[in-house]
Write a protein that holds these residues in place. Structure first.
Motif, PDB file in Angstrom:
ATOM      1  N   UNK A  31       0.881  -1.356  -0.018  1.00 21.94           N
ATOM      2  CA  UNK A  31       0.012   0.012   0.087  1.00 21.94           C
ATOM      3  C   UNK A  31       0.804   1.202  -0.019  1.00 21.94           C
ATOM      4  N   UNK A  32       1.717   1.020   0.565  1.00 19.74           N
ATOM      5  CA  UNK A  32       3.000   2.445   0.599  1.00 19.74           C
ATOM      6  C   UNK A  32       3.654   2.635  -0.634  1.00 19.74           C
ATOM      7  N   UNK A  33       3.820   1.574  -1.087  1.00 20.83           N
ATOM      8  CA  UNK A  33       4.558   1.438  -2.821  1.00 20.83           C
ATOM      9  C   UNK A  33       3.570   2.061  -3.634  1.00 20.83           C
ATOM     10  N   UNK A  40      -4.186  -4.305  -3.115  1.00 21.51           N
ATOM     11  CA  UNK A  40      -5.396  -5.493  -3.465  1.00 21.51           C
ATOM     12  C   UNK A  40      -4.862  -6.549  -3.932  1.00 21.51           C
ATOM     13  N   UNK A  41      -3.709  -6.522  -5.066  1.00 22.48           N
ATOM     14  CA  UNK A  41      -3.110  -7.645  -5.617  1.00 22.48           C
ATOM     15  C   UNK A  41      -2.482  -8.330  -4.467  1.00 22.48           C
ATOM     16  N   UNK A 160      -3.684  -2.154   4.134  1.00 20.19           N
ATOM     17  CA  UNK A 160      -3.165  -1.525   2.914  1.00 20.19           C
ATOM     18  C   UNK A 160      -3.589   0.093   2.849  1.00 20.19           C
ATOM     19  N   UNK A 161      -4.496   0.269   3.282  1.00 23.03           N
ATOM     20  CA  UNK A 161      -4.835   1.893   3.361  1.00 23.03           C
ATOM     21  C   UNK A 161      -4.193   2.402   4.236  1.00 23.03           C
ATOM     22  N   UNK A 162      -3.757   1.962   5.564  1.00 24.74           N
ATOM     23  CA  UNK A 162      -2.817   2.322   6.394  1.00 24.74           C
ATOM     24  C   UNK A 162      -1.404   2.581   5.922  1.00 24.74           C
TER      25      UNK A 162
END
Length: 172
Positions: A31-33, A40-41, A160-162
């Motif tokens: 998520x950061x990248x 999601x992937x 992921x959102x974090x």
């Protein structure tokens, strides 16, 4: 599964999926990248690996592990060694200057890579074998698979959102 078993399994899944672990960090890093699409992937890989683990356990892998006394130990050593190698390489890379460390990650990022990583994850094995103990019918197995996917996807989306949010915050 009756309502009490269902609630117990959902509680177990939530407690396991939301607490920090290797999968959560992979999803957060993705998520950061690359934001939520990248997370999601990676989440898809975790879910596929979890379903494969569930299928193995329900097909009798747990009986094989119980029958061959050295097999659980060997799997624990292999999985633990892999996780220790990942953690050590991330730690060492984190202390290098950005120019030397580069943007490459040692964490798996493809759907299949993350699914394979899930097979080496001791926390995932513990969770799946514990939850599978509630299964006595095909219907219950399908219900467990649905719970596993829905609860894990929701919890991993939070991670992921974090990661995506942390990336924007760190960039500023």
């Amino acid at each position: 599964m009756d309502i009490h078993q269902s609630l117990s399994v959902i509680g177990l899944l939530v407690a396991s999926a939301i607490t920090p672990g290797p999968n959560n960090f992979i999803v957060m890093e993705a998520g950061a990248r690359g934001g939520l699409p990248s997370a999601g992937r990676v989440t898809t890989g975790v879910l596929l690996g979890s379903l494969l683990l569930l299928a193995c356990v329900l097909a009798g892998m747990d009986a094989a592990l119980a029958h061959f006394a050295q097999l659980p130990f060997a799997l624990a050593v292999l999985g633990g060694s892999y996780l220790a190698w990942l953690g050590t390489s991330m730690f060492l890379r984190a202390h290098r200057p950005v120019e030397q460390a580069g943007r490459a990650s040692h964490l798996p990022s493809s759907v299949l890579g993350v699914a394979a990583f899930q097979i080496a994850n001791p926390k995932a094995w513990l969770l799946v074998t514990t939850a599978a103990a509630t299964v006595s019918t095909v219907s219950a197995a399908l219900q467990l698979a649905l719970f596993l996917v829905v609860v894990s996807a929701a919890c991993l989306t939070v991670w992921g959102a974090a990661g995506a949010k942390a990336s924007r915050w760190l960039a500023n």
